[in-house]
Design an enzyme around this catalytic site. Structure first.
Site, short mmCIF file in Angstrom:
data_model
loop_
_atom_site.label_atom_id
_atom_site.label_comp_id
_atom_site.label_asym_id
_atom_site.label_seq_id
_atom_site.Cartn_x
_atom_site.Cartn_y
_atom_site.Cartn_z
CG ASP A 15 44.99 37.82 40.07
OD1 ASP A 15 44.90 36.67 39.61
OD2 ASP A 15 45.59 38.09 41.11
CE LYS A 18 47.62 37.17 33.04
NZ LYS A 18 47.33 37.84 34.30
N GLY A 42 45.10 31.46 37.32
CA GLY A 42 43.68 31.12 37.26
C GLY A 42 43.00 32.12 36.36
CG HIS A 43 44.22 32.93 32.76
ND1 HIS A 43 44.99 32.84 31.65
CD2 HIS A 43 45.01 33.42 33.73
CE1 HIS A 43 46.22 33.25 31.93
NE2 HIS A 43 46.25 33.60 33.19
CD GLN A 224 52.02 33.43 37.30
OE1 GLN A 224 52.91 33.31 36.49
NE2 GLN A 224 51.23 32.43 37.61
P1 GDP Z 1 43.63 36.72 34.72
O1 GDP Z 1 44.38 35.75 35.56
O2 GDP Z 1 44.47 37.90 34.31
O3 GDP Z 1 42.93 36.09 33.55
O4 GDP Z 1 42.51 37.35 35.63
P2 GDP Z 1 41.47 36.60 36.57
O5 GDP Z 1 40.66 35.69 35.76
O6 GDP Z 1 42.13 36.08 37.78
O7 GDP Z 1 40.64 37.84 37.10
C1 GDP Z 1 39.85 38.55 36.33
C2 GDP Z 1 38.46 38.49 36.94
O8 GDP Z 1 37.79 39.66 36.60
C3 GDP Z 1 37.62 37.35 36.41
O9 GDP Z 1 36.75 36.92 37.41
C4 GDP Z 1 36.87 37.99 35.27
O10 GDP Z 1 35.62 37.36 35.00
C5 GDP Z 1 36.66 39.36 35.81
N1 GDP Z 1 36.64 40.43 34.81
C6 GDP Z 1 37.37 40.52 33.67
N2 GDP Z 1 37.10 41.69 33.07
C7 GDP Z 1 36.20 42.34 33.85
C8 GDP Z 1 35.58 43.62 33.78
O11 GDP Z 1 35.79 44.41 32.88
N3 GDP Z 1 34.73 43.94 34.81
C9 GDP Z 1 34.46 43.13 35.84
N4 GDP Z 1 33.63 43.54 36.79
N5 GDP Z 1 35.05 41.91 35.94
C10 GDP Z 1 35.90 41.54 34.97
#
Ligand code: GDP
Length: 422
Positions: A15, A18, A42-43, A224
């Site tokens: 999370d 990515k 869940g990206h 992950q």
């Molecule tokens: P992933 O699984 O690594 O892709 O991460 P997730 O999508 O689960 O979680 C990342 C969350 O943080 C998403 O809701 C993104 O829209 C949000 N997000 C990503 N970068 C930033 C940031 O720099 N600031 C904020 N506030 N939210 C972010």
């Protein structure tokens, strides 16, 4: 120089954001390939005011012209995959053009999901925090050499193969209790499998080899995070696959000599979903403030994520096992209103100080902190205090932080001149 494959992966417990970085860097790549995990990922991508959540499909799918390959290391639930395809098609994505499936990828059956639920219920208090999508049992069948693969969908005897595996699962499920009625789920699965025919299938190792020969640029996308790796994570509270950079080789059929940049994604703080050790976890209102400011609720499960300060020994460990060549720091804006920022520089284990990640992160591991001043606001770029925080991190882990994200939108991304070189 020979064409290489860059790898992008999570340096913490997942999370990290990515999906956003893949979407931002996607224009630099012609092929984006997912190498492990399943629909538990869940990206979340945000652009032009719209939010998109991807589970199995690589995050380059919204960039026209990009090929998005689901590699052999991924496990696929046809029902969830089809749902994801339909959502993309509603957004105008030409899925048959944009997506490719590896024939060697394993399939999640309805009985895998039932086994996941039964096994997790049996574990009671020591449960792992599985997303109950059947991923663990599917990887078990892969290593147990029982699994069904995407390539099997092309065989005339698919139903016989399916029934054989189902019977095995039913015997196991019988040990846990009553057999669930899966007839409806099974029909849905068979229907989804038929509809998946619209997505081209490839031998991904050959496809990528050809792409490299043609000089096409490739990004391998992880799901992950490092600390959830089956071998190097906080076992047994881990996922069922290799989330580290080596997983890109086995999960796509790429030789190690072809790996180029390894981009590690981390948040300015830490989060973790489900059970398992987390030395910097905050159980107070500071943790709650992080959770609210960062919207730290799972994009697949909606579960509140556990929150805590940045853990430098853990990040250094991630740099080490992945060979990370550069880092991207996400969600710096979430800490904007924090007066003091703490960062864990080491652990106290049985009375001794160490800055090295121990074999197991048990409850006896106590985080040792350093305090740094907060930075106030990131709306206008990187303030001096945030720059100092990043320099502290770069010096501790020895690799440059090249990208800083200050909000969920594509536009809220700063490419930074690093303070250290790799
Ligand atoms: P992933 O699984 O690594 O892709 O991460 P997730 O999508 O689960 O979680 C990342 C969350 O943080 C998403 O809701 C993104 O829209 C949000 N997000 C990503 N970068 C930033 C940031 O720099 N600031 C904020 N506030 N939210 C972010």
């Amino acid at each position: 120089m020979r064409q290489q494959v860059d790898v992008l992966l999570g340096a913490q417990w997942g999370d990290e954001g990515k999906g956003k970085v893949v979407d931002v860097v996607a224009p630099d790549y012609q092929v984006i390939a997912r190498f492990q995990g399943g629909p538990n990922a869940g990206h979340t991508l945000l652009f032009e005011g719209r939010k998109h959540v991807l589970h199995t499909i690589p995050s380059g799918v919204f960039r026209p012209g990009t090929k998005n390959l689901v590699g052999n290391g991924v496990v696929i639930d046809p029902v969830i995959f089809l749902r994801e395809l339909k959502a993309l098609e509603e957004e105008g994505v030409d899925t048959a053009e944009a997506i490719l499936l590896s024939r060697r990828a394993h399939l999640i059956l309805p009985t895998h999901r039932a086994l996941d639920a039964a096994s997790e219920a049996e574990k009671g208090k020591s449960k792992i925090g599985s997303t109950l999508k059947g991923i663990g049992p599917t990887y078990m069948d892969k290593t147990g050499r029982n699994g069904l693969r995407v390539g099997d969908l092309e065989r005339g005897d698919l139903r016989t193969l399916y029934d054989g595996l189902k019977r095995k699962h039913e015997r196991l499920l019988g040990l846990y209790g009553d057999l669930p009625d899966l007839r409806e789920a099974e029909e849905e699965w068979m229907d989804a499998v038929r509809q998946l025919e619209r997505i081209p299938r490839v031998d991904c190792e050959h496809y990528l080899d050809e792409a490299l020969r043609e000089g096409r640029s490739i990004l391998a996308e992880g799901a992950q995070g490092t600390l959830l790796d089956i071998d190097y994570g906080t076992y047994p509270f881990v996922t069922s696959s290799n989330t580290i950079s080596a997983g890109a080789c086995t999960g796509l059929g790429i030789p190690p000599t072809r790996i180029g940049r390894v981009i590690g994604i981390f948040k300015a703080y830490c989060t973790r979903v489900g059970s398992g050790p987390f030395p910097t976890e905050l159980h107070d209102d500071i943790g709650e403030r992080m959770r609210q400011a960062g919207h730290e609720f799972g994009s697949t499960t909606g579960r509140p994520r556990r929150c805590g300060w940045l853990d430098l020994p853990a990040l250094r460990f991630a740099v080490m096992v992945n060979g990370i060549s550069e880092l991207a720091m996400m969600k710096a804006d979430v800490l904007n209103d924090f007066g003091t920022i703490r960062v864990c520089t080491g652990y106290r284990v049985n009375g001794s100080l160490t800055d090295r990640m121990p074999y197991t992160l048990t409850d006896d591991v106590e985080a040792v902190y350093e305090d740094l001043p907060g930075w106030g606001d990131t709306a206008a770029g990187i303030p001096a205090e945030l720059e100092a925080y990043i320099l502290r991190i770069e010096n501790a882990v020895g690799v440059p932080v090249k990208l800083v994200s200050t909000g969920p939108d594509r536009a809220q991304t700063i490419l930074r001149a690093p303070g250290v070189t790799a």
